[in-house]
Design an enzyme around this catalytic site. Structure first.
Site, PDB file in Angstrom:
ATOM      1  N   PHE A  11       0.941  -1.246   0.017  1.00 25.20           N
ATOM      2  CA  PHE A  11       0.208  -0.068   0.019  1.00 25.20           C
ATOM      3  C   PHE A  11       0.700   1.179  -0.004  1.00 25.20           C
ATOM      4  CE2 PHE A  11      -2.103   2.664   3.463  1.00 25.20           C
ATOM      5  CZ  PHE A  11      -2.980   3.564   2.522  1.00 25.20           C
ATOM      6  N   ASP A  31       9.985  -7.158  -2.904  1.00 18.45           N
ATOM      7  CA  ASP A  31       8.528  -7.658  -2.042  1.00 18.45           C
ATOM      8  C   ASP A  31       8.484  -9.157  -2.178  1.00 18.45           C
ATOM      9  OD1 ASP A  31       5.929  -7.768  -1.138  1.00 18.45           O
ATOM     10  OD2 ASP A  31       5.909  -5.437  -1.366  1.00 18.45           O
ATOM     11  N   ILE A  52      12.966 -10.252   2.681  1.00 18.76           N
ATOM     12  CA  ILE A  52      13.998  -9.566   3.362  1.00 18.76           C
ATOM     13  C   ILE A  52      14.699 -10.000   4.378  1.00 18.76           C
ATOM     14  CG2 ILE A  52      12.820  -7.270   2.739  1.00 18.76           C
ATOM     15  CD1 ILE A  52      12.246  -7.121   5.660  1.00 18.76           C
ATOM     16  N   ALA A  73       9.136  -2.690   3.818  1.00 17.61           N
ATOM     17  CA  ALA A  73       8.672  -3.962   4.050  1.00 17.61           C
ATOM     18  C   ALA A  73       8.763  -4.398   5.446  1.00 17.61           C
ATOM     19  CB  ALA A  73       9.546  -5.129   3.564  1.00 17.61           C
ATOM     20  N   ALA A  74       7.488  -4.818   6.038  1.00 18.92           N
ATOM     21  CA  ALA A  74       7.098  -5.113   7.407  1.00 18.92           C
ATOM     22  C   ALA A  74       5.938  -5.942   7.657  1.00 18.92           C
ATOM     23  CB  ALA A  74       7.050  -3.937   7.961  1.00 18.92           C
ATOM     24  N   TYR A 140       4.110  -5.535  18.094  1.00 17.98           N
ATOM     25  CA  TYR A 140       4.344  -4.684  16.737  1.00 17.98           C
ATOM     26  C   TYR A 140       5.417  -3.516  17.180  1.00 17.98           C
ATOM     27  CZ  TYR A 140       3.424  -1.565  13.167  1.00 17.98           C
ATOM     28  OH  TYR A 140       3.616  -0.700  12.280  1.00 17.98           O
TER      29      TYR A 140
END
Length: 305
Positions: A11, A31, A52, A73-74, A140
């Site tokens: 997104f 990705d 990653i 990226a997470a 998180y």
């Protein structure tokens, strides 16, 4: 400039990649498509389907001769982080450390990392500045704070240039409506498909909503100014979930029902942050109001249904 964007099929990352391309940069995207979509990839970017956490990611950074890396990226699902904290830390901590160390070895000139005001925990002062204490209340937030501390280490010990951007609640076109985060996307998807969305709690909890267009602009500003340090990217405004529902009803021309469920564990009662430090450094100001942003987001969701 040659830029690598991690999470660039997601997104936020896809909007940032588009913004860099529009500015004339060469953009490559990493990705693994676990959260992102091939449909989000902007035309003109080179795509690498890589995790990653893998050695292939390190190899790409070492061999890619990148001038800058933008790291989006997470893992970002709060409730999943509570149930599976090791999974959350594996991606957000170890994946980020791999990036920092590979970039150090490759001599990458600048890095921008996406963080979150979730690192603050419960907001003691409103609006929160970058000096607010960091006491995250969910894994998180802990993993993102750990990433921030590693960024500090690489800045201080290795002299690396790293912008750490803490976002409030980002929303807009391309947001995934099937996860747990992103109330605007989730509610739009349900309203448009005749389903009843669930408000967790009584709906009075307040959030600082920032449109993805403004976030992409902020990432361009951070790159252009080569910012070093921690900065909040936000609007310094607050709206309750009930306010969001009212805006959605107006945008959709409906008064469709909602239901209430239990509040989320680890979810603060209110978030609102100050962007004064970032504005002073770059001149950036948020442009999109919540009402405007919900209208444009609604239009995008309608086109895809």
């Amino acid at each position: 400039m040659k830029i690598l964007v991690t999470g660039g099929a997601g997104f936020i990352g896809s909007h940032i990649a588009e913004s860099y391309l529009a500015a004339g940069h060469h953009v490559e995207i990493v990705d693994d498509l676990s959260m992102g979509s091939i449909d989000n990839l902007p035309s003109g970017a080179i795509f690498h389907k890589i995790d990653i956490r893998s050695e292939a990611f390190s190899d790409l950074i070492r061999e890619g001769a990148f001038d800058a890396i933008n790291h989006h990226a997470a893992h970002m699902e709060l409730r999943v982080s509570v149930d599976k904290p090791m999974h959350d830390a594996d991606i957000n901590v170890l994946g980020s450390v791999r990036l920092f160390e590979s970039a150090r070895r490759a001599g990458v000139g600048h890095i921008i990392v996406a963080s979150t005001v979730a690192v603050l925990g419960e907001f003691r002062t409103i609006p929160a500045t970058e000096e607010h204490p960091t006491q995250p209340i969910a894994p998180y937030g802990v993993s993102k704070r750990s990433m921030e501390l590693y960024a500090d280490y690489y800045r201080i010990t290795h002299g690396m240039s790293i912008s750490t951007l803490r976002y409030t609640n980002v929303y807009g076109p391309r947001q995934n409506p099937n996860g747990e985060s992103g109330v605007i996307a989730i509610f739009l998807e349900r309203f448009l498909n005749g389903r009843v969305p669930t408000i967790h709690g009584d709906g009075t909890q307040e959030r600082d909503y920032v449109h993805v267009h403004d976030v992409a602009r902020a990432n361009r500003a951070a790159l252009e100014h080569r910012l070093n340090g921690v900065f909040h990217v936000c609007t310094n405004t607050a709206a309750s979930v009930n306010d969001v529902v009212r805006h959605l009803h107006t945008a959709l021309g409906t008064d469709a029902a909602v239901e209430h469920g239990p509040a989320k564990a680890g979810d603060p009662a209110r978030t609102r942050a100050s962007h004064a430090k970032f504005t002073d450094a770059t001149g950036w100001e948020p442009e999109v109001t919540l009402e405007q942003g919900i209208l444009s987001t609604t239009a995008w969701f309608r086109q895809r249904t």
